[in-house]
Design an enzyme around this catalytic site. Sequence first.
Site, PDB file in Angstrom:
ATOM      1  N   ASP A  45       0.819  -1.210   0.000  1.00 48.76           N
ATOM      2  CA  ASP A  45       0.000   0.000   0.000  1.00 48.76           C
ATOM      3  C   ASP A  45       0.856   1.265   0.000  1.00 48.76           C
ATOM      4  O   ASP A  45       0.478   2.278  -0.585  1.00 48.76           O
ATOM      5  CB  ASP A  45      -0.927   0.012   1.223  1.00 48.76           C
ATOM      6  CG  ASP A  45      -2.138  -0.896   1.023  1.00 48.76           C
ATOM      7  OD1 ASP A  45      -2.366  -1.347  -0.119  1.00 48.76           O
ATOM      8  OD2 ASP A  45      -2.844  -1.158   2.003  1.00 48.76           O
ATOM      9  N   THR A 161     -10.039   3.099   7.005  1.00 50.66           N
ATOM     10  CA  THR A 161      -9.543   1.850   7.588  1.00 50.66           C
ATOM     11  C   THR A 161      -8.105   1.975   8.080  1.00 50.66           C
ATOM     12  O   THR A 161      -7.562   1.015   8.629  1.00 50.66           O
ATOM     13  CB  THR A 161      -9.605   0.716   6.548  1.00 50.66           C
ATOM     14  OG1 THR A 161      -8.770   1.070   5.434  1.00 50.66           O
ATOM     15  CG2 THR A 161     -11.024   0.494   6.065  1.00 50.66           C
TER      16      THR A 161
END
Length: 267
Positions: A45, A161
């Site tokens: 990510d 998140t």
Amino acid sequence: MKVSIYGNNGQASVKVATALKKGLTAAGIELDSLDPDIVITVGGDGTLLSAFHHYSDRLDRVRFVGIHTGHLGFYTDWRDYEVQELIDSLVEDNGQSVSYPLLTIKVEYADGTHPDKALALNESTIKKVSGTMVADVYIKGEFFESFRGDGLCISTPTGSTAYNKAVGGAVLSPQFNAIQMAEIASINNLVFRTLGSPLILPADEWIRVEPASSANNVLMCDQLSIEGRPIKAITYQIAQHRISFAEYRHTHFWQRVESSFIGRDNE
């Protein structure tokens, strides 16, 4: 179709990127890092966040695909051993995509220098270098609260998140074109009061944060930071641009949440 490969320097990522370049060339797909139609990130990510900022000036013309070479990534759909399957999907590409909201950030400085503007895929936080941060918070131009605490986190739905969740914010579906503000360790007693709960705002509303002191603040925008400059105010709103992912087998948001935080398949 023109493809850019954007990877980190890890040994596993370099190996996958090399195999990907070889396979794309063999399939007749052009490699172009300057003017791509699709950006394939190889890493995790963090690598995808870096690629997003690198290509943020062409979001209306590019789609992203993520290959993860370590721990499961929240934005990365493909595993490092699925290079050929991804290449086959690229060959059959018909422009399919899914898009997510982004956060736009405007930073004004107390010394009168030109404001800065930035985009965030995950979140932006404002904190003091040390001690308690004091700031007035406005919503859609109306005074809302005087905040005292460690800081504030303003996030996108997909970014909900990340750090937002860690500080007690809600997990928000990207189907909502909205942003969220979560307080970080706010001070609430008989003298100082804040709402003490996350706020979720629609696209036609915005948040303005005015620190009581313009000095010693640290502003983060995903992985990027602004510090050492006298911050007068920060304004946050849903961006006009969105990030698009090539939807070959794009994982549903709630599947990502389940696999990342609950992981029943691993029990």
